[in-house]
Design an enzyme around this catalytic site. Structure first.
Site, PDB file in Angstrom:
ATOM      1  N   HIS A  65       0.850  -1.205   0.000  1.00 27.54           N
ATOM      2  CA  HIS A  65       0.000   0.000   0.000  1.00 27.54           C
ATOM      3  C   HIS A  65       0.883   1.251   0.000  1.00 27.54           C
ATOM      4  O   HIS A  65       1.244   1.758   1.061  1.00 27.54           O
ATOM      5  CB  HIS A  65      -0.896  -0.039   1.241  1.00 27.54           C
ATOM      6  CG  HIS A  65      -2.021   0.935   1.222  1.00 27.54           C
ATOM      7  ND1 HIS A  65      -3.333   0.547   1.254  1.00 27.54           N
ATOM      8  CD2 HIS A  65      -2.042   2.293   1.171  1.00 27.54           C
ATOM      9  CE1 HIS A  65      -4.115   1.615   1.236  1.00 27.54           C
ATOM     10  NE2 HIS A  65      -3.348   2.688   1.187  1.00 27.54           N
ATOM     11  N   HIS A  67       1.375   5.160  -1.942  1.00 23.23           N
ATOM     12  CA  HIS A  67       0.875   6.166  -2.889  1.00 23.23           C
ATOM     13  C   HIS A  67       2.058   6.631  -3.741  1.00 23.23           C
ATOM     14  O   HIS A  67       2.610   7.715  -3.518  1.00 23.23           O
ATOM     15  CB  HIS A  67       0.198   7.298  -2.121  1.00 23.23           C
ATOM     16  CG  HIS A  67      -1.010   6.838  -1.365  1.00 23.23           C
ATOM     17  ND1 HIS A  67      -2.213   6.598  -1.980  1.00 23.23           N
ATOM     18  CD2 HIS A  67      -1.178   6.483  -0.063  1.00 23.23           C
ATOM     19  CE1 HIS A  67      -3.092   6.158  -1.086  1.00 23.23           C
ATOM     20  NE2 HIS A  67      -2.478   6.067   0.088  1.00 23.23           N
ATOM     21  N   THR A 103      -7.692   9.489  -1.753  1.00 17.22           N
ATOM     22  CA  THR A 103      -8.868  10.356  -1.739  1.00 17.22           C
ATOM     23  C   THR A 103      -9.117  10.969  -3.119  1.00 17.22           C
ATOM     24  O   THR A 103     -10.253  11.120  -3.547  1.00 17.22           O
ATOM     25  CB  THR A 103      -8.643  11.532  -0.748  1.00 17.22           C
ATOM     26  OG1 THR A 103      -7.987  11.041   0.402  1.00 17.22           O
ATOM     27  CG2 THR A 103      -9.959  12.171  -0.356  1.00 17.22           C
ATOM     28  N   TYR A 134     -10.569   6.071  -3.677  1.00 19.75           N
ATOM     29  CA  TYR A 134     -11.514   5.903  -2.568  1.00 19.75           C
ATOM     30  C   TYR A 134     -12.933   5.592  -3.059  1.00 19.75           C
ATOM     31  O   TYR A 134     -13.704   4.959  -2.374  1.00 19.75           O
ATOM     32  CB  TYR A 134     -11.598   7.211  -1.761  1.00 19.75           C
ATOM     33  CG  TYR A 134     -10.595   7.377  -0.641  1.00 19.75           C
ATOM     34  CD1 TYR A 134      -9.435   6.620  -0.581  1.00 19.75           C
ATOM     35  CD2 TYR A 134     -10.810   8.323   0.366  1.00 19.75           C
ATOM     36  CE1 TYR A 134      -8.509   6.815   0.439  1.00 19.75           C
ATOM     37  CE2 TYR A 134      -9.898   8.512   1.390  1.00 19.75           C
ATOM     38  CZ  TYR A 134      -8.755   7.753   1.417  1.00 19.75           C
ATOM     39  OH  TYR A 134      -7.862   7.950   2.435  1.00 19.75           O
ATOM     40  N   HIS A 228      -5.665  -0.030   7.601  1.00 22.08           N
ATOM     41  CA  HIS A 228      -5.690   1.018   8.642  1.00 22.08           C
ATOM     42  C   HIS A 228      -6.479   0.527   9.869  1.00 22.08           C
ATOM     43  O   HIS A 228      -7.081   1.345  10.584  1.00 22.08           O
ATOM     44  CB  HIS A 228      -6.332   2.327   8.149  1.00 22.08           C
ATOM     45  CG  HIS A 228      -5.882   2.805   6.797  1.00 22.08           C
ATOM     46  ND1 HIS A 228      -4.587   2.697   6.360  1.00 22.08           N
ATOM     47  CD2 HIS A 228      -6.571   3.402   5.773  1.00 22.08           C
ATOM     48  CE1 HIS A 228      -4.499   3.210   5.137  1.00 22.08           C
ATOM     49  NE2 HIS A 228      -5.675   3.629   4.758  1.00 22.08           N
ATOM     50  N   ARG A 231      -6.295   2.238  13.516  1.00 21.14           N
ATOM     51  CA  ARG A 231      -6.406   3.695  13.657  1.00 21.14           C
ATOM     52  C   ARG A 231      -7.328   4.113  14.799  1.00 21.14           C
ATOM     53  O   ARG A 231      -7.362   5.294  15.166  1.00 21.14           O
ATOM     54  CB  ARG A 231      -6.879   4.314  12.346  1.00 21.14           C
ATOM     55  CG  ARG A 231      -8.368   4.153  12.077  1.00 21.14           C
ATOM     56  CD  ARG A 231      -8.766   4.725  10.718  1.00 21.14           C
ATOM     57  NE  ARG A 231      -8.149   5.999  10.452  1.00 21.14           N
ATOM     58  CZ  ARG A 231      -7.880   6.456   9.215  1.00 21.14           C
ATOM     59  NH1 ARG A 231      -8.153   5.722   8.161  1.00 21.14           N
ATOM     60  NH2 ARG A 231      -7.337   7.622   9.041  1.00 21.14           N
ATOM     61  N   ASP A 289       1.534   2.737   3.733  1.00 23.00           N
ATOM     62  CA  ASP A 289       0.751   3.909   3.307  1.00 23.00           C
ATOM     63  C   ASP A 289       1.718   5.026   2.905  1.00 23.00           C
ATOM     64  O   ASP A 289       1.427   6.211   3.060  1.00 23.00           O
ATOM     65  CB  ASP A 289      -0.194   4.383   4.431  1.00 23.00           C
ATOM     66  CG  ASP A 289      -1.416   5.135   3.917  1.00 23.00           C
ATOM     67  OD1 ASP A 289      -1.566   5.265   2.683  1.00 23.00           O
ATOM     68  OD2 ASP A 289      -2.196   5.609   4.752  1.00 23.00           O
ATOM     69  N   SER A 293      -0.682  11.450   2.960  1.00 22.94           N
ATOM     70  CA  SER A 293      -0.537  12.627   3.826  1.00 22.94           C
ATOM     71  C   SER A 293      -0.840  12.237   5.265  1.00 22.94           C
ATOM     72  O   SER A 293      -1.717  11.420   5.538  1.00 22.94           O
ATOM     73  CB  SER A 293      -1.484  13.749   3.382  1.00 22.94           C
ATOM     74  OG  SER A 293      -2.825  13.325   3.502  1.00 22.94           O
TER      75      SER A 293
HETATM   76 ZN    ZN Z   1      -6.106   4.803   3.084  1.00 25.32          ZN
END
Ligand code: ZN
Length: 393
Positions: A65, A67, A103, A134, A228, A231, A289, A293
């Site tokens: 995972h 980005h 996102t 997403y 996640h 979290r 991840d 951000s």
């Molecule tokens: Zn995510």
């Protein structure tokens, strides 16, 4: 720079964790593959010999995972995070990445994601991607999830589809089920996992939509990888029950973890907690991840800054799991090597075995620091120094 790649290499005398313990052995690498594993092998002087005595030889890490083209953007355009560079990946012992959008599925596109994955391949590692972002309907490359899986070699699943998050597209059960069905059949037809990676936020729904889908359809549980899951304390509790009932769960290494009862902690503590709660090691994976951000808030919850998730957090999590939490080396390796390889059906990856890709790490035994990284038979890191840089580094 290691521009020439000798066809044969021999790694001598390392203690091998494949991730299961194989003992002290020699390994012959032929091109980009592991060709032979044995004891006291001698091939003569025409072969590059690597003395690995006193070191651990383990599979290259898989980060499922990242980005890779950058993520974020939730605080307007200037908060879009930058794309990744090669040394941020290989410096962390990662030899396989799976790239995804987040996102933003508008200014970040599937074509750009695919091009970046191909760039990383050209630079020497292995890169796959998920189709979509997403939202549902899924932003695909060719017009459908099924076609993306069948026609695009690098696309191995769908995601990260957001559920239980204010940034999700608030899909209904029916919409979510259609995505899962497409991924399931597309995966079968292409011989790929067709995995559905689910971004979970900390909204009240937790895993409920996924659990409802599993209950009401014939789609197998292993088709889904919720991520996640550490979290939020209640989400972690739900994820533990889900994983104990056979579901796969993924923990994110770049963000703080929250335990039931409100306690905050680290990723290695979360891993140990899940093991102690009886989650089988086979059902857990870690991912970074990376390049996502990381909003930073003050005590009053005001946004004070934005960080960027690091792929190196995956390696740091592994190291802390072994050195601080005393998790056995084999188990700590499984969650970053053989488990993601199995979940994603990457048959050439994740284990040290004859015929697999020569993706390997040499770790110093005392502190697990990275001595060498070999990706597809090529030294990317040697003697602790990064030898191959990205094109624009
Ligand atoms: Zn995510």
């Amino acid at each position: 720079m290691c521009d020439s790649i000798p066809y044969l290499k021999i790694v001598k005398g390392a203690e091998i964790y494949a991730p299961e313990f194989l003992g002290q052995k020699d390994l012959i690498l032929a091109g980009d593959k592991i060709a032979f594993i044995g004891e006291n092998i001698s091939l003569g002087k025409t072969v590059e010999e690597i003395n690995a005595e006193g070191k651990y030889l383990v599979p290259g890490f898989i980060d499922n995972h990242v980005h890779i083209t950058g993520g974020g953007g939730e605080g307007s355009y200037k908060t879009r995070t930058p794309e990744i560079v090669l040394s941020d990946i290989i410096g962390a012992g990662v030899t396989t990445v799976v790239g995804c959008l987040g996102t933003d599925g508008v200014t970040r596109t599937m074509s750009n994601l695919l091009a970046k994955a191909r760039a990383l391949e050209e630079e020497g590692i292995t890169a796959y991607i998920y189709t979509g972002s997403y939202r549902i309907p899924v932003d695909t490359l060719t017009g459908s999830i099924r076609q993306d899986l069948i026609f695009i070699k690098e696309i191995i699943g769908v995601g990260e589809v957001a559920l239980s998050d204010h940034r999700s597209s608030q899909p209904t059960l029916e919409e979510f089920t259609k995505v899962a069905a497409e991924a399931h059949v597309g995966g079968m037809l292409s011989g790929k996992a067709g995995i559905v990676v689910i971004h979970l936020g900390n909204a009240a729904g937790k895993l409920s939509l996924l659990e409802e889908l599993i209950e009401k359809t014939e789609i197998p549980k292993t088709q889904f990888l919720p991520t996640h899951v550490g979290r939020d304390g209640d989400l972690m509790t739900a994820a533990i029950t889900y994983a104990k009932n056979g579901g796969l769960v993924d923990l994110t290494s770049s963000t703080p973890k929250h335990f039931p009862g409100g306690k905050k902690g680290t990723i290695d503590e979360a891993l140990k907690y899940m093991f102690h709660q009886g989650v089988p090691v086979e059902n857990i994976s870690l991912s970074s991840d990376g390049q996502g951000s990381l909003p930073e808030f003050d005590a009053d919850g005001r946004l004070t800054g934005l960080g960027v998730g690091k792929v190196s957090s995956l390696y740091e999590a592994f190291k802390a799991a072994v050195l601080k939490q005393k998790i056995p080396l084999t188990s700590a390796l499984q969650v970053v090597t053989s488990n993601p390889a199995r979940n994603l059906k990457l048959k050439q990856k994740g284990e040290i075995a004859v015929g697999r890709d020569a993706d390997l790490l040499l770790l110093n035994r005392d502190d697990l620091s990275i001595d060498s990284v070999i990706a597809r038979g090529r030294f990317m890191v040697k003697d602790g120094i990064i030898r191959v840089k990205g094109t624009f580094e």
